[in-house]
Design a protein around this motif. Structure first.
Motif, mmCIF file in Angstrom:
data_model
loop_
_atom_site.group_PDB
_atom_site.id
_atom_site.type_symbol
_atom_site.label_atom_id
_atom_site.label_comp_id
_atom_site.label_asym_id
_atom_site.label_seq_id
_atom_site.Cartn_x
_atom_site.Cartn_y
_atom_site.Cartn_z
ATOM 1 N N SER A 1 -29.116 80.104 -59.399
ATOM 2 C CA SER A 1 -27.809 79.525 -59.653
ATOM 3 C C SER A 1 -27.878 78.486 -60.759
ATOM 4 N N SER A 2 -26.867 78.440 -61.588
ATOM 5 C CA SER A 2 -26.803 77.432 -62.654
ATOM 6 C C SER A 2 -26.577 76.037 -62.085
ATOM 7 N N TYR A 3 -26.253 75.953 -60.810
ATOM 8 C CA TYR A 3 -26.049 74.662 -60.152
ATOM 9 C C TYR A 3 -27.318 74.153 -59.474
ATOM 10 N N SER A 4 -28.425 74.827 -59.664
ATOM 11 C CA SER A 4 -29.686 74.421 -59.063
ATOM 12 C C SER A 4 -30.132 73.081 -59.636
ATOM 13 N N ASN A 5 -30.762 72.285 -58.787
ATOM 14 C CA ASN A 5 -31.271 71.019 -59.309
ATOM 15 C C ASN A 5 -32.636 71.249 -59.962
ATOM 16 N N GLN A 6 -33.114 70.269 -60.705
ATOM 17 C CA GLN A 6 -34.352 70.423 -61.467
ATOM 18 C C GLN A 6 -35.591 70.519 -60.591
ATOM 19 N N ASP A 7 -35.519 70.040 -59.367
ATOM 20 C CA ASP A 7 -36.665 70.081 -58.454
ATOM 21 C C ASP A 7 -36.798 71.427 -57.756
ATOM 22 N N GLY A 8 -35.827 72.296 -57.947
ATOM 23 C CA GLY A 8 -35.883 73.617 -57.338
ATOM 24 C C GLY A 8 -35.337 73.673 -55.928
ATOM 25 N N GLY A 9 -34.774 72.600 -55.439
ATOM 26 C CA GLY A 9 -34.224 72.595 -54.088
ATOM 27 C C GLY A 9 -32.754 72.969 -54.062
ATOM 28 N N ALA A 10 -32.267 73.281 -52.894
ATOM 29 C CA ALA A 10 -30.857 73.599 -52.670
ATOM 30 C C ALA A 10 -30.358 74.682 -53.615
ATOM 31 N N CYS A 11 -31.114 75.758 -53.764
ATOM 32 C CA CYS A 11 -30.770 76.807 -54.718
ATOM 33 C C CYS A 11 -30.550 78.147 -54.025
ATOM 34 N N ILE A 12 -29.703 78.919 -54.647
ATOM 35 C CA ILE A 12 -29.613 80.320 -54.268
ATOM 36 C C ILE A 12 -29.975 81.144 -55.479
ATOM 37 N N GLU A 13 -30.403 82.351 -55.225
ATOM 38 C CA GLU A 13 -30.676 83.318 -56.279
ATOM 39 C C GLU A 13 -29.876 84.571 -55.982
ATOM 40 N N ILE A 14 -29.393 85.232 -57.023
ATOM 41 C CA ILE A 14 -28.704 86.502 -56.854
ATOM 42 C C ILE A 14 -29.369 87.550 -57.736
ATOM 43 N N ALA A 15 -29.177 88.789 -57.376
ATOM 44 C CA ALA A 15 -29.685 89.915 -58.164
ATOM 45 C C ALA A 15 -28.488 90.710 -58.675
ATOM 46 N N ASP A 16 -28.491 90.983 -59.977
ATOM 47 C CA ASP A 16 -27.390 91.718 -60.610
ATOM 48 C C ASP A 16 -27.702 93.193 -60.794
ATOM 49 N N ASP A 17 -28.766 93.673 -60.172
ATOM 50 C CA ASP A 17 -29.240 95.038 -60.395
ATOM 51 C C ASP A 17 -28.469 96.126 -59.645
ATOM 52 N N PHE A 18 -27.505 95.753 -58.847
ATOM 53 C CA PHE A 18 -26.841 96.712 -57.971
ATOM 54 C C PHE A 18 -25.345 96.728 -58.260
ATOM 55 N N ALA A 19 -24.770 97.907 -58.376
ATOM 56 C CA ALA A 19 -23.357 98.021 -58.738
ATOM 57 C C ALA A 19 -22.416 97.644 -57.594
ATOM 58 N N ALA A 20 -22.726 98.063 -56.394
ATOM 59 C CA ALA A 20 -21.787 97.908 -55.287
ATOM 60 C C ALA A 20 -21.986 96.644 -54.465
ATOM 61 N N VAL A 21 -23.180 96.061 -54.531
ATOM 62 C CA VAL A 21 -23.468 94.887 -53.704
ATOM 63 C C VAL A 21 -24.138 93.795 -54.546
ATOM 64 N N VAL A 22 -24.061 92.568 -54.045
ATOM 65 C CA VAL A 22 -24.736 91.433 -54.666
ATOM 66 C C VAL A 22 -25.659 90.825 -53.619
ATOM 67 N N PRO A 23 -26.966 91.001 -53.765
ATOM 68 C CA PRO A 23 -27.918 90.369 -52.860
ATOM 69 C C PRO A 23 -28.042 88.878 -53.207
ATOM 70 N N VAL A 24 -28.116 88.048 -52.172
ATOM 71 C CA VAL A 24 -28.236 86.598 -52.331
ATOM 72 C C VAL A 24 -29.362 86.131 -51.426
ATOM 73 N N ARG A 25 -30.221 85.243 -51.948
ATOM 74 C CA ARG A 25 -31.319 84.728 -51.128
ATOM 75 C C ARG A 25 -31.537 83.244 -51.413
ATOM 76 N N ASP A 26 -32.280 82.606 -50.543
ATOM 77 C CA ASP A 26 -32.667 81.209 -50.691
ATOM 78 C C ASP A 26 -33.881 81.152 -51.611
ATOM 79 N N SER A 27 -33.785 80.421 -52.705
ATOM 80 C CA SER A 27 -34.899 80.391 -53.663
ATOM 81 C C SER A 27 -36.145 79.729 -53.086
#
Length: 69
Positions: free
Chosen positions: A14-40
């Motif tokens: 996420s572009s809203y991630s802090n510099q320490d790497g905490g409180a972040c989510i990550e998404i994958a854009d590789d899928f047309a029908a779904v958006v996977p989201v995980r805790d970084s």
């Protein structure tokens, strides 16, 4: 429910991630029908998947400040 293989997914933080790497989510854009989201902080842990149109609506509402979080 159908299982999705996320082993080759390309994750972006996420572009809203802090510099320490905490409180972040990550998404994958590789899928047309779904958006996977995980805790970084737990990249090998579970991922949630959202319908692509639902995710787009959610992100749009956040950008428009239409949600109270």
């Amino acid at each position: 429910m159908r299982s999705i293989d996320l082993s080759a997914a390309t994750w972006r933080k996420s572009s809203y991630s802090n510099q320490d790497g905490g409180a972040c989510i990550e998404i994958a854009d590789d899928f047309a029908a779904v958006v996977p989201v995980r805790d970084s902080k737990n990249p090998h842990g579970p991922a949630l998947t959202f319908a692509a149109d639902g995710w787009a609506s959610f992100v749009s509402a956040l950008k428009d400040d239409a949600l109270s979080i």
